[in-house]
Design a protein around this motif. Structure first.
Motif, PDB file in Angstrom:
ATOM      1  N   CYS A  98       0.922  -1.191   0.112  1.00 46.78           N
ATOM      2  CA  CYS A  98      -0.127  -0.090   0.146  1.00 46.78           C
ATOM      3  C   CYS A  98       1.002   1.226  -0.144  1.00 46.78           C
ATOM      4  CB  CYS A  98      -1.040   0.054   1.350  1.00 46.78           C
ATOM      5  SG  CYS A  98      -2.149  -1.473   1.685  1.00 46.78           S
ATOM      6  N   ASP A  99       0.455   2.142  -0.828  1.00 49.34           N
ATOM      7  CA  ASP A  99       1.285   3.609  -0.786  1.00 49.34           C
ATOM      8  C   ASP A  99       0.117   4.547  -0.888  1.00 49.34           C
ATOM      9  OD1 ASP A  99       0.749   4.551  -3.651  1.00 49.34           O
ATOM     10  OD2 ASP A  99       2.151   2.761  -4.229  1.00 49.34           O
ATOM     11  N   GLY A 100       0.712   5.808  -0.773  1.00 51.86           N
ATOM     12  CA  GLY A 100      -0.331   7.075  -0.790  1.00 51.86           C
ATOM     13  C   GLY A 100      -0.517   7.575  -2.144  1.00 51.86           C
ATOM     14  N   ASP A 101      -0.027   7.117  -3.166  1.00 52.06           N
ATOM     15  CA  ASP A 101      -0.233   7.559  -4.661  1.00 52.06           C
ATOM     16  C   ASP A 101      -1.424   7.042  -5.032  1.00 52.06           C
ATOM     17  OD1 ASP A 101       0.167   8.303  -7.307  1.00 52.06           O
ATOM     18  OD2 ASP A 101       2.421   8.454  -7.043  1.00 52.06           O
ATOM     19  N   ASP A 102      -2.187   7.789  -5.570  1.00 55.27           N
ATOM     20  CA  ASP A 102      -3.363   7.553  -6.337  1.00 55.27           C
ATOM     21  C   ASP A 102      -3.314   7.020  -7.688  1.00 55.27           C
ATOM     22  OD1 ASP A 102      -4.916   8.104  -4.382  1.00 55.27           O
ATOM     23  OD2 ASP A 102      -5.370  10.227  -4.761  1.00 55.27           O
TER      24      ASP A 102
END
Length: 178
Positions: A98-102
């Motif tokens: 999981c990462d914070g980039d859409d």
């Protein structure tokens, strides 16, 4: 998660039951090494390691390589990973980062096979049974892959791939015999 049944977590390895492990990550250096070690320990606990034969060893090494590629992609193309999620159900293993980039990952056509870089998703595409990505509530994304553990043929000790491809989002890939 669409490929794995969601019937709750258990502490020990039980065939057919879903087991989950999660590693929260921060901005500290060494995310790839921490994730690979966390995955290696899960593979030990879940009986993938030590492998009983060459196919089992290769499958475990593929999982570690693919984990490294997903985490590296989050480090290089997003703001960095914030979690590694491992889920096991019988012979099926899901690895998710999981990462914070859409922005969703895109499998690019190979531009120069001998040129370094740009091959991470291509490696995952070749080795995983199936992979994909999905938005995470609140922003960001989860990039995941699923793979099957080779099962020993009864009475031979030799491995064979069993099971059908998993129905899920993302490009469908059939398990490949080693």
């Amino acid at each position: 998660m669409r490929g794995l049944p969601v019937d709750g977590s258990v502490d020990g390895p039980v065939e057919g039951r879903t087991e989950r492990r999660s590693l929260p990550l921060d901005a500290a250096p060494g995310a790839v090494a921490r994730c690979c070690e966390f995955t290696r320990l899960a593979l030990l606990a879940w009986g993938w390691l030590p492998a009983r034969d060459a196919d089992g060893r290769a499958a475990a090494e593929d999982v570690l390589l693919m984990t490294s590629e997903l985490v590296t992609n989050a480090c290089q193309h997003a703001v960095g990973p914030y979690a590694l999620e491992l889920t096991r159900c019988g012979p099926l293993l899901r690895v998710a980062v999981c990462d914070g980039d859409d922005r969703m990952p895109v499998l690019r056509a190979p531009y120069a096979p001998a040129r370094p870089g740009g091959h991470g998703l291509r490696v995952v595409d070749r080795l995983a049974a199936v992979w994909g990505s999905e938005p995470v509530p609140g922003g960001g994304k989860r990039v995941w892959l699923e793979t099957l553990r080779p099962a020993a043929e009864p009475g031979t000790g030799r491995s064979q791939w069993r099971g059908a491809p998993v129905n899920s989002r993302g490009p469908a890939r059939r398990p490949r015999p080693r």
